[in-house]
Motif scaffolding. Structure first.
Motif, PDB file in Angstrom:
ATOM      1  N   GLN A   1       0.833  -1.213   0.000  1.00  0.00           N
ATOM      2  CA  GLN A   1       0.000   0.000   0.000  1.00  0.00           C
ATOM      3  C   GLN A   1       0.859   1.251   0.000  1.00  0.00           C
ATOM      4  OE1 GLN A   1       0.357  -1.830   2.786  1.00  0.00           O
ATOM      5  NE2 GLN A   1       1.089  -0.349   4.276  1.00  0.00           N
TER       6      GLN A   1
ATOM      7  N   GLY B   1       0.946  -1.354  -5.146  1.00  0.00           N
ATOM      8  CA  GLY B   1      -0.263  -0.797  -4.532  1.00  0.00           C
ATOM      9  C   GLY B   1      -1.133   0.000  -5.486  1.00  0.00           C
ATOM     10  N   GLU B   2      -0.506   0.631  -6.459  1.00  0.00           N
ATOM     11  CA  GLU B   2      -1.244   1.506  -7.372  1.00  0.00           C
ATOM     12  C   GLU B   2      -0.367   1.787  -8.592  1.00  0.00           C
ATOM     13  OE1 GLU B   2      -3.625   5.626  -6.711  1.00  0.00           O
ATOM     14  OE2 GLU B   2      -1.522   5.707  -6.194  1.00  0.00           O
TER      15      GLU B   2
ATOM     16  N   ARG C   1     -12.037 -10.328  -2.678  1.00  0.00           N
ATOM     17  CA  ARG C   1     -11.953  -9.606  -3.952  1.00  0.00           C
ATOM     18  C   ARG C   1     -13.261  -9.666  -4.753  1.00  0.00           C
ATOM     19  NH1 ARG C   1      -6.913  -8.080  -5.748  1.00  0.00           N
ATOM     20  NH2 ARG C   1      -5.298  -8.700  -4.308  1.00  0.00           N
TER      21      ARG C   1
ATOM     22  N   ASP D   1     -12.575   1.752 -17.099  1.00  0.00           N
ATOM     23  CA  ASP D   1     -12.601   1.567 -15.656  1.00  0.00           C
ATOM     24  C   ASP D   1     -11.324   2.194 -15.080  1.00  0.00           C
ATOM     25  OD1 ASP D   1     -12.947   0.624 -13.072  1.00  0.00           O
ATOM     26  OD2 ASP D   1     -12.005  -1.295 -13.511  1.00  0.00           O
TER      27      ASP D   1
ATOM     28  N   LEU E   1      -8.172   1.397  -1.663  1.00  0.00           N
ATOM     29  CA  LEU E   1      -7.242   2.520  -1.720  1.00  0.00           C
ATOM     30  C   LEU E   1      -8.023   3.726  -2.209  1.00  0.00           C
ATOM     31  CD1 LEU E   1      -4.497   3.898  -1.638  1.00  0.00           C
ATOM     32  CD2 LEU E   1      -4.015   2.995  -3.884  1.00  0.00           C
TER      33      LEU E   1
ATOM     34  N   ASN F   1       0.552   1.053   9.905  1.00  0.00           N
ATOM     35  CA  ASN F   1       0.678   0.746   8.488  1.00  0.00           C
ATOM     36  C   ASN F   1       1.620  -0.418   8.455  1.00  0.00           C
ATOM     37  OD1 ASN F   1      -0.552   2.147   6.368  1.00  0.00           O
ATOM     38  ND2 ASN F   1       0.556   4.008   6.889  1.00  0.00           N
TER      39      ASN F   1
ATOM     40  N   ASP G   1      -9.609   4.535 -11.724  1.00  0.00           N
ATOM     41  CA  ASP G   1      -9.835   4.824 -10.304  1.00  0.00           C
ATOM     42  C   ASP G   1      -9.540   6.274  -9.921  1.00  0.00           C
ATOM     43  OD1 ASP G   1     -10.335   1.984  -9.152  1.00  0.00           O
ATOM     44  OD2 ASP G   1      -8.662   1.780 -10.528  1.00  0.00           O
TER      45      ASP G   1
ATOM     46  N   ASN H   1      -6.824   2.544   3.141  1.00  0.00           N
ATOM     47  CA  ASN H   1      -5.666   1.986   2.436  1.00  0.00           C
ATOM     48  C   ASN H   1      -5.340   0.649   3.088  1.00  0.00           C
ATOM     49  OD1 ASN H   1      -3.427   1.634   0.869  1.00  0.00           O
ATOM     50  ND2 ASN H   1      -2.334   3.446   1.567  1.00  0.00           N
ATOM     51  N   ASN H   2      -6.070  -0.408   2.716  1.00  0.00           N
ATOM     52  CA  ASN H   2      -5.879  -1.698   3.397  1.00  0.00           C
ATOM     53  C   ASN H   2      -6.390  -2.867   2.564  1.00  0.00           C
ATOM     54  OD1 ASN H   2      -8.444  -0.246   4.304  1.00  0.00           O
ATOM     55  ND2 ASN H   2      -8.918  -2.324   4.901  1.00  0.00           N
ATOM     56  N   SER H   3      -5.873  -4.053   2.868  1.00  0.00           N
ATOM     57  CA  SER H   3      -6.320  -5.276   2.192  1.00  0.00           C
ATOM     58  C   SER H   3      -6.950  -6.260   3.165  1.00  0.00           C
ATOM     59  CB  SER H   3      -5.127  -5.969   1.520  1.00  0.00           C
ATOM     60  OG  SER H   3      -4.488  -5.085   0.643  1.00  0.00           O
TER      61      SER H   3
ATOM     62  N   LYS I   1     -13.268  -4.151  -4.551  1.00  0.00           N
ATOM     63  CA  LYS I   1     -11.929  -4.064  -5.154  1.00  0.00           C
ATOM     64  C   LYS I   1     -10.859  -4.009  -4.062  1.00  0.00           C
ATOM     65  CE  LYS I   1     -11.347  -1.762  -9.487  1.00  0.00           C
ATOM     66  NZ  LYS I   1     -11.252  -0.478 -10.200  1.00  0.00           N
ATOM     67  N   VAL I   2      -9.856  -4.883  -4.172  1.00  0.00           N
ATOM     68  CA  VAL I   2      -8.788  -4.950  -3.175  1.00  0.00           C
ATOM     69  C   VAL I   2      -7.456  -4.607  -3.849  1.00  0.00           C
ATOM     70  CG1 VAL I   2      -7.628  -6.423  -1.491  1.00  0.00           C
ATOM     71  CG2 VAL I   2     -10.059  -6.767  -1.971  1.00  0.00           C
ATOM     72  N   PRO I   3      -6.549  -3.829  -3.262  1.00  0.00           N
ATOM     73  CA  PRO I   3      -6.695  -3.205  -1.953  1.00  0.00           C
ATOM     74  C   PRO I   3      -7.717  -2.075  -1.970  1.00  0.00           C
ATOM     75  CG  PRO I   3      -4.748  -2.349  -3.055  1.00  0.00           C
ATOM     76  CD  PRO I   3      -5.296  -3.439  -3.931  1.00  0.00           C
TER      77      PRO I   3
ATOM     78  N   ASN J   1      -4.276  -5.775 -10.980  1.00  0.00           N
ATOM     79  CA  ASN J   1      -4.729  -6.182  -9.646  1.00  0.00           C
ATOM     80  C   ASN J   1      -4.505  -5.077  -8.617  1.00  0.00           C
ATOM     81  OD1 ASN J   1      -2.018  -6.434  -9.489  1.00  0.00           O
ATOM     82  ND2 ASN J   1      -2.005  -8.662  -9.498  1.00  0.00           N
ATOM     83  N   CYS J   2      -4.475  -3.836  -9.102  1.00  0.00           N
ATOM     84  CA  CYS J   2      -4.393  -2.686  -8.196  1.00  0.00           C
ATOM     85  C   CYS J   2      -5.116  -1.516  -8.864  1.00  0.00           C
ATOM     86  CB  CYS J   2      -2.941  -2.346  -7.906  1.00  0.00           C
ATOM     87  SG  CYS J   2      -2.056  -1.707  -9.331  1.00  0.00           S
ATOM     88  N   PRO J   3      -5.401  -0.457  -8.096  1.00  0.00           N
ATOM     89  CA  PRO J   3      -6.065   0.702  -8.703  1.00  0.00           C
ATOM     90  C   PRO J   3      -5.184   1.365  -9.764  1.00  0.00           C
ATOM     91  CG  PRO J   3      -6.157   0.820  -6.308  1.00  0.00           C
ATOM     92  CD  PRO J   3      -5.225  -0.293  -6.645  1.00  0.00           C
TER      93      PRO J   3
END
Lengths: 255, 194
Positions: free
Chosen positions: A125, A168-169, B112, A221, B120, B48, A223, B140-142, B116-118, A198-200
């Motif tokens: 993250q 994470g992104e 999932r 799609d 954020l 965190n 984010d 901000n977590n999974s 939506k994971v994570p 598999n992330c934003p």
């Protein structure tokens, strides 16, 4: 309505102590004090602030640390910082300045193990990977060092590779549309939308009017949107953009 | 004025929670057990990072002793994100590690298929109390906490992810109030001052 809210993210590019902005990563103009701009965007309802020091890898990093320190004293939303990050020590120093997440581009392209190192030390993250894509011939390539060097990796290859890591992104910047205010890069978005994530994912480059955002959201799609020129030069404010998006029933944070 | 103490595990972004608390009340950062002064009214465990590393540091720094003492005296404890998760018995993130076990229940990986994971970004939290209006906060977590007693869940996202937990003197946020602009600061202020 999907439960995830679309984020509006001002992008502050910094050179020495100044906020700057170029067109297609070139012809940089001084705009003002980044701390003042960060404060203004926070008060205006930004969901996050991204700061990129475009010369931190070339000169010393103290300017960047000082700016981040000042910004995080007054800005109570996530602040993500990048520019020349090459080591865990750089990241620890940014954490101490109050950064919430780091943004890495060039070093990840040069040494993908750096991603694992960051994730294992700080958690996924904590990591945003920035992609700076430029069309060369018929393909998009991922550029390094603020657009100066070509990694020779195509956009789709790099996304596929990143997906094997716990990022994470991902922020995808279109160098070709940067600073142009002519709308987001649809050719690039087509490539992006063919890939699994598999992330934003956040996109950047080309925001010039409100409809540009709707055009993207109708087809893709996404984010979040990262915006620089249009905000820095007062084309519209975050507050006005959010009011418009709410009127179009887009799920955003109304702050 | 209430005095806030923030436990510094050394892996967190301690600055943002410190800045946020300082804007509300007198605040000190606690770096080790020896620095712990008993005049603190509200103890904050921010967080965190990984559950196992968080638990290891809590023990190394003897923060578990401080937390248990606070709990026995029924003084206010605020857990944020990982700091909330560490208050549970166990976590999917670290199967063999025991948590602080102050709240009965566990930390589970978010499904999932459901969201939506994570997580954020900003999500609307639906509160159960009439005093709190539904508002947006930054997540901000999974992983998420699942207390055995569902009545402890005072706010959630989409009736699925528990976001705000209250058990007597313990308040837990899955989101980051210190990063949730005015909504977050207001909530922190209410908890610190009341």
């Amino acid at each position: 309505m999907k439960i995830e809210k679309i984020r509006i993210i001002p992008k502050l590019e910094i050179k020495n102590e100044f906020l700057i902005k170029g067109v297609r990563f070139e012809g940089l103009r001084k705009i003002g004090n980044p701390v003042d701009f960060a404060n203004k965007y926070f008060k205006d309802g930004a969901d996050q602030i991204n700061i990129i020091d475009i010369v931190a890898s070339l000169y010393n990093r103290d300017n960047l640390y000082e700016i981040v320190n000042k910004i995080t004293e007054q800005v109570f939303i996530p602040v993500c910082v990048g520019g020349g990050i090459k080591s865990i020590e750089h990241i620890k120093a940014l954490l101490e300045c109050g950064a919430d997440r780091v943004i890495v581009n060039s070093e990840a392209l040069r040494n993908i193990k750096f991603i694992d190192q960051i994730v294992q030390t700080f958690g996924s993250q904590f990591l945003t990977v920035s992609i700076e894509a430029k069309k060369i011939g018929n393909d998009y390539y991922c550029m390094m060092d603020h657009g100066r060097e070509n990694s020779n990796k195509t956009l789709s290859d790099w996304i596929k590779q990143l997906n094997k890591y716990n990022v994470g992104e991902i922020i995808i910047n279109s160098i070709d549309n940067d600073g142009i205010e002519n709308g987001f890069d649809f050719e690039l978005l087509n490539i992006v939308s063919n890939e699994e994530f598999n992330c934003p994912k956040v996109i950047n480059g080309g925001a010039g009017n409100f409809n540009h955002f709707i055009n993207v959201l109708e087809k893709y799609d996404i984010d979040g949107f990262s915006i620089a020129t249009a905000l820095h030069f007062n084309k519209f404010s975050i507050k006005e953009l959010k009011e418009f998006l709410i009127s179009k029933k887009v799920n955003i944070n109304p702050l | 004025m209430k005095k806030v103490g923030i436990l510094n595990l050394g892996i967190n972004n301690i600055k943002s929670i410190t800045n946020a608390c300082k804007s509300i009340s007198e605040t000190v950062v606690i770096n080790s057990y020896n620095e712990f002064n008993r005049d603190i009214d509200v103890l904050i465990l921010p967080g965190n990072g990984h559950f196992s590393l968080g638990m290891k540091l809590i023990k190394d720094l003897k923060f578990d002793v401080i937390i248990k003492e606070f709990c026995e005296k029924k003084k206010k404890i605020v857990g944020i994100c990982l700091g909330l998760q560490l208050l549970m018995f166990r976590s999917d993130e670290a199967n063999n590690i025991k948590g602080l076990a102050l709240i009965d229940g566990e930390v589970k990986q978010i499904d999932r298929k459901k969201i939506k994971v994570p997580l954020l970004g900003w999500y609307t939290v639906n509160f159960k109390s009439k005093d709190l209006k539904d508002k947006e906060f930054f997540f901000n977590n999974s992983y998420m906490v699942c207390p055995v007693n569902k009545d402890l869940i005072k706010g959630n996202i989409g009736n699925y992810v528990p976001a705000y937990i209250v058990q007597e003197n313990i308040h837990g946020f899955q989101f980051h109030p210190e990063k949730s602009s005015h909504n977050g600061l207001e909530l922190l202020k209410n908890i610190i001052n009341n």
